[in-house]
Design a protein around this motif. Structure first.
Motif, PDB file in Angstrom:
ATOM      1  N   LEU A  35     -21.646 -47.709 -42.466  1.00 43.26           N
ATOM      2  CA  LEU A  35     -20.531 -48.242 -43.255  1.00 43.26           C
ATOM      3  C   LEU A  35     -21.028 -48.843 -44.560  1.00 43.26           C
ATOM      4  CD1 LEU A  35     -18.343 -50.124 -40.586  1.00 43.26           C
ATOM      5  CD2 LEU A  35     -18.046 -47.790 -41.451  1.00 43.26           C
ATOM      6  N   PRO A  36     -20.336 -48.599 -45.675  1.00 42.62           N
ATOM      7  CA  PRO A  36     -20.662 -49.295 -46.921  1.00 42.62           C
ATOM      8  C   PRO A  36     -20.408 -50.791 -46.761  1.00 42.62           C
ATOM      9  CG  PRO A  36     -19.133 -47.468 -47.303  1.00 42.62           C
ATOM     10  CD  PRO A  36     -19.194 -47.683 -45.830  1.00 42.62           C
ATOM     11  N   PRO A  37     -21.127 -51.633 -47.472  1.00 39.82           N
ATOM     12  CA  PRO A  37     -20.952 -53.085 -47.321  1.00 39.82           C
ATOM     13  C   PRO A  37     -19.515 -53.551 -47.497  1.00 39.82           C
ATOM     14  CG  PRO A  37     -22.931 -52.620 -48.583  1.00 39.82           C
ATOM     15  CD  PRO A  37     -22.242 -51.299 -48.380  1.00 39.82           C
ATOM     16  N   ILE A  38     -18.773 -52.927 -48.417  1.00 38.90           N
ATOM     17  CA  ILE A  38     -17.398 -53.377 -48.664  1.00 38.90           C
ATOM     18  C   ILE A  38     -16.510 -53.116 -47.459  1.00 38.90           C
ATOM     19  CG2 ILE A  38     -16.677 -51.186 -49.746  1.00 38.90           C
ATOM     20  CD1 ILE A  38     -14.963 -52.890 -51.660  1.00 38.90           C
ATOM     21  N   GLU A 406     -11.790 -35.122 -41.332  1.00 41.29           N
ATOM     22  CA  GLU A 406     -10.378 -35.481 -41.314  1.00 41.29           C
ATOM     23  C   GLU A 406      -9.880 -36.009 -42.649  1.00 41.29           C
ATOM     24  OE1 GLU A 406     -10.043 -36.646 -36.575  1.00 41.29           O
ATOM     25  OE2 GLU A 406     -10.054 -38.242 -38.080  1.00 41.29           O
ATOM     26  N   HIS A 407     -10.770 -36.502 -43.486  1.00 38.44           N
ATOM     27  CA  HIS A 407     -10.368 -37.080 -44.773  1.00 38.44           C
ATOM     28  C   HIS A 407     -10.936 -36.291 -45.954  1.00 38.44           C
ATOM     29  CE1 HIS A 407      -8.517 -40.721 -43.037  1.00 38.44           C
ATOM     30  NE2 HIS A 407      -9.415 -40.547 -42.080  1.00 38.44           N
ATOM     31  N   ALA A 408     -11.187 -35.015 -45.736  1.00 35.34           N
ATOM     32  CA  ALA A 408     -11.731 -34.160 -46.798  1.00 35.34           C
ATOM     33  C   ALA A 408     -10.773 -34.120 -47.986  1.00 35.34           C
ATOM     34  CB  ALA A 408     -11.953 -32.749 -46.265  1.00 35.34           C
ATOM     35  N   GLY A 409     -11.347 -34.192 -49.172  1.00 35.90           N
ATOM     36  CA  GLY A 409     -10.549 -34.111 -50.392  1.00 35.90           C
ATOM     37  C   GLY A 409      -9.943 -35.417 -50.843  1.00 35.90           C
ATOM     38  N   GLN A 410     -10.130 -36.490 -50.085  1.00 41.19           N
ATOM     39  CA  GLN A 410      -9.593 -37.785 -50.466  1.00 41.19           C
ATOM     40  C   GLN A 410     -10.662 -38.611 -51.180  1.00 41.19           C
ATOM     41  OE1 GLN A 410      -7.879 -39.753 -47.050  1.00 41.19           O
ATOM     42  NE2 GLN A 410      -6.888 -37.893 -46.312  1.00 41.19           N
ATOM     43  N   ASP A 411     -10.209 -39.555 -51.983  1.00 37.62           N
ATOM     44  CA  ASP A 411     -11.146 -40.465 -52.645  1.00 37.62           C
ATOM     45  C   ASP A 411     -11.817 -41.342 -51.587  1.00 37.62           C
ATOM     46  OD1 ASP A 411     -10.459 -39.476 -55.112  1.00 37.62           O
ATOM     47  OD2 ASP A 411      -8.920 -40.984 -55.473  1.00 37.62           O
ATOM     48  N   GLN A 412     -13.132 -41.476 -51.687  1.00 34.77           N
ATOM     49  CA  GLN A 412     -13.885 -42.187 -50.670  1.00 34.77           C
ATOM     50  C   GLN A 412     -14.804 -43.227 -51.293  1.00 34.77           C
ATOM     51  OE1 GLN A 412     -13.098 -41.482 -47.692  1.00 34.77           O
ATOM     52  NE2 GLN A 412     -12.325 -39.391 -47.717  1.00 34.77           N
ATOM     53  N   TYR A 413     -15.088 -44.286 -50.499  1.00 34.73           N
ATOM     54  CA  TYR A 413     -16.198 -45.156 -50.865  1.00 34.73           C
ATOM     55  C   TYR A 413     -17.485 -44.381 -50.629  1.00 34.73           C
ATOM     56  CZ  TYR A 413     -12.979 -49.149 -50.688  1.00 34.73           C
ATOM     57  OH  TYR A 413     -11.948 -50.028 -50.909  1.00 34.73           O
ATOM     58  N   PRO A 414     -18.430 -44.423 -51.555  1.00 33.41           N
ATOM     59  CA  PRO A 414     -19.689 -43.704 -51.330  1.00 33.41           C
ATOM     60  C   PRO A 414     -20.419 -44.280 -50.129  1.00 33.41           C
ATOM     61  CG  PRO A 414     -19.846 -45.130 -53.258  1.00 33.41           C
ATOM     62  CD  PRO A 414     -18.407 -45.123 -52.853  1.00 33.41           C
ATOM     63  N   PRO A 415     -21.077 -43.439 -49.330  1.00 36.09           N
ATOM     64  CA  PRO A 415     -21.784 -43.929 -48.144  1.00 36.09           C
ATOM     65  C   PRO A 415     -23.022 -44.710 -48.525  1.00 36.09           C
ATOM     66  CG  PRO A 415     -22.239 -41.597 -48.485  1.00 36.09           C
ATOM     67  CD  PRO A 415     -21.201 -41.983 -49.493  1.00 36.09           C
ATOM     68  N   GLY A 627     -16.453 -61.963 -42.733  1.00 34.73           N
ATOM     69  CA  GLY A 627     -15.506 -60.843 -42.774  1.00 34.73           C
ATOM     70  C   GLY A 627     -14.092 -61.351 -42.913  1.00 34.73           C
ATOM     71  N   ILE A 628     -13.222 -60.452 -43.286  1.00 31.20           N
ATOM     72  CA  ILE A 628     -11.804 -60.762 -43.412  1.00 31.20           C
ATOM     73  C   ILE A 628     -11.103 -60.222 -42.177  1.00 31.20           C
ATOM     74  CG2 ILE A 628      -9.730 -60.412 -44.809  1.00 31.20           C
ATOM     75  CD1 ILE A 628     -11.636 -59.902 -47.175  1.00 31.20           C
TER      76      ILE A 628
END
Length: 633
Positions: A35-38, A406-415, A627-628
């Motif tokens: 998971l990215p830190p964010i 499942e989320h191909a083509g969507q904007d993503q946070y970089p890994p 965390g939130i």
């Protein structure tokens, strides 16, 4: 001296079971790796909350109730005068409560909610893993619920549906993804018949296109959704989660084996509802429970033999392509079955860690010491932990790849940087997932069984007991339930055969091999024993005819699973240079013959070995992640 009795003398202090998310360093590591830190900051407190809730007394009370008050079929299927009546399945209050908690916590729904993109499955499945051992197997229908939701999601993306079909599928999809227990649905997955388990080629269930007059019957009298135009009849030999609200099933049509969606209940305007004669009530949708299965484990889960007689359903996908259609569900249920195995094993190891802290044994010359300081016990437990860690790396890497598909083509946070190197690109995502799934499910579910048994053995005779009076220590229950995991959703031989067929497929096989090639080369760095072993395995696969490979299929799957785990250990070791990570990597590579090494575990310094083993088992100081708390967790 004074003799002991049932009321006095020595009593072993009870182990204290901590929140597994705080206590298990592997859980922290796989999340920080994938998971990215964010994202990690956003979800960590919610995951921690799930780990805490899984250990609450009222949850274990529900587990005990579900184990003691097993499901049964009410009556004999006939009324007082011999007229057939609808079967009524009765389940315990504990089962119903745990199932309601599953809906509220979104153990299926979270996979279809926005906000986490390609990391959705990693987060969702970590929460499922922490809850698994406290679920009393309510996780099984929720796994099929998850798979059915994904299948219907893909159908709703098609422009080939009629307006009525779209309404029906959307209604079912919304029920499957509700967090409201009064509205949420679980799903069955009816494939198995007497002619074979995973071999569905001889399916004897028949579907006939026979539309009924519009408005004659309703599957939901409140929402007014009409029943399907297909009439389905046959016999399903092993249907788990017989209390589900709907099912996806296979049946033969004139064009071949096809997939269908059917609600379990329908409205019958002629059915007598009350003793005073009022008419209009719900009944099973052409389904009769022949009998419930008497199983070694998973006893609270109502598994049944079902007679279908005119069950009304809707065709899903293309007629005659039922196996290809239902494979969407199998991908998800196989990954979730693996997650169940890791959840059981993680809980088993947590119990052993807690016991190790409080149990004292003889240390020679009249001295006593905690198991925490026992060199042999810690060596055994550290070896088990390394095996568990490797399987967790493979499990969550597969979940990460599933999320990408499942989320191909969507904007993503970089890994994270370490994972970016082993992230498949574009057209290689699906072929990689196609081979990861059978490898993951076959290897991890099989390996968790002896490891769970070893956890049971670590507690001595107490581990063998059904500790329902102290349910959180009941490893025997976990062991019984875990034994089914490498049987359902495809046995080891079935999945090994499936892997060979995928690798030798004339269209997609080469893409799968190339995807594995890139993953292993990037992870291992090329030129070492891992890469060499993979190269040799690939040559064997490519140069041998499929029919000749089948007898070697288990060996191929095992070799591939260990090559992948070794590769992921290398990725982790490059990302985290701390001593514990390096030692675990070295031990795994050495044990699986990927490396000749002089790890701390083989050094002559007994104190250094003990310290190293303690660190592997218990971890360094547990990280505190701000965390939130997500409102959806």
């Amino acid at each position: 001296m004074e003799s002991s009795s049932a009321e006095n003398g020595f009593f072993q202090a009870l182990p204290v079971l901590r929140n597994q998310f705080q206590d298990d360093p592997t859980c922290h590591r796989v999340l920080s790796l994938f998971l990215p830190p964010i994202i990690l900051e956003q979800v960590s407190s919610g995951i921690e909350k799930t780990g805490e809730e899984a250990l609450q007394p009222h949850v274990f009370a529900c587990v005990t109730d579900a184990e003691r008050n097993l499901p049964y079929v009410l009556g004999s299927g006939k009324d007082a005068f011999g007229q057939p009546v609808s079967s009524e399945l009765v389940v315990s209050e504990g089962w119903r409560t745990l199932q309601s908690l599953g809906f509220i916590k979104g153990f299926s729904a979270q996979g279809y909610e926005d906000g986490l993109g390609q990391y959705t499955r990693v987060v969702q499945y970590m929460r499922c893993l922490l809850w698994e051992a406290s679920s009393a197997m309510t996780s099984c229908p929720m796994a099929m619920q998850d798979g059915a939701a994904r299948l219907l999601q893909l159908q709703l993306a098609s422009d080939q549906l009629s307006p009525l079909e779209r309404t029906v599928f959307q209604n079912a999809f919304d029920h499957l993804n509700s967090r409201d227990p009064k509205r949420g649905w679980t799903s069955g997955q009816w494939m198995t018949e007497r002619t074979g388990g995973s071999d569905v080629s001889k399916t004897e269930t028949i579907a006939t296109y026979l539309p009924i007059p519009e408005g004659e019957s309703l599957c939901d009298p409140i929402e007014g959704i009409t029943l399907g135009p297909w009439s389905i009849s046959g016999f399903k030999w092993f249907a788990s989660a017989a209390d589900s609200n709907m099912t996806i099933l296979l049946a033969k049509t004139p064009k071949g084996l096809s997939a269908f969606y059917a609600p379990l209940w329908r409205f019958n305007s002629t059915l007598r509802r009350t003793a005073s004669g009022d008419k209009g009530a719900t009944e099973l949708n052409g389904v009769t429970i022949s009998r419930l299965k008497n199983k070694m484990g998973t006893k609270p889960l109502p598994s049944a033999e079902l007679v279908l007689n005119g069950m009304r359903g809707w065709l899903v996908g293309e007629e005659g392509r039922g196996i290809q259609t239902i494979s969407t569900i199998l991908t998800i249920t196989r990954v979730r079955t693996t997650m169940a195995a890791m959840g059981y094993l993680g809980r088993g190891l947590a119990i052993v860690r807690a016991f190790t802290k409080v149990r004292e044994v003889g240390a020679g010359k009249g001295a006593r010491a905690r198991l925490f300081d026992n060199a042999l016990h810690l060596q055994t437990l550290s070896d088990m932990t390394v095996e568990y860690h490797g399987m967790m790396l493979l499990t969550f890497y597969s979940s990460y790849v599933m999320g990408m598909e499942e989320h191909a083509g969507q904007d993503q946070y970089p890994p994270p940087t370490a994972v970016a190197r082993i992230t498949p690109q574009g057209d290689y995502v699906v072929p990689l997932l196609r081979v990861l799934t059978p490898v993951l499910k076959a290897y991890c579910t099989k390996q968790c069984i002896p490891l769970l048994y070893a956890c049971m053995e670590s507690l001595g005779g107490v581990g063998y007991l059904e500790n329902s009076e102290t349910e959180y220590l009941n490893i025997a229950r976990l062991f019984r339930d875990a034994c089914v995991l490498n049987i359902w959703e495809g046995t080891t031989d079935v999945l090994s055969t499936d892997l060979v067929r995928a690798l030798k497929h004339p269209k997609s096989g080469n893409a799968s091999m190339t995807a594995l090639d890139m993953l292993i080369h990037e992870a291992a760095g090329g030129g070492d024993i891992i890469t060499s072993k993979w190269r040799a395995l690939r040559q064997t696969i490519e140069r041998t005819a499929q029919e000749d490979l089948l007898s070697q299929a288990r060996d191929i799957l095992w070799a591939m699973a260990e090559i992948l785990q070794a590769s992921l250990f290398c990725v982790e070791a490059k990302a985290y240079p701390d001593q514990r990570t390096q030692e675990m990597c070295n031990r795994y590579l050495s044990k699986k013959r990927f490396k000749e090494t002089t790890s701390v575990s083989k050094s002559g310094d007994m104190r250094a070995r003990l310290r190293s083993n303690q660190e592997i088992v218990f971890g360094s100081e547990v990280l505190s992640w701000p965390g939130i708390l997500s409102s959806k967790m």
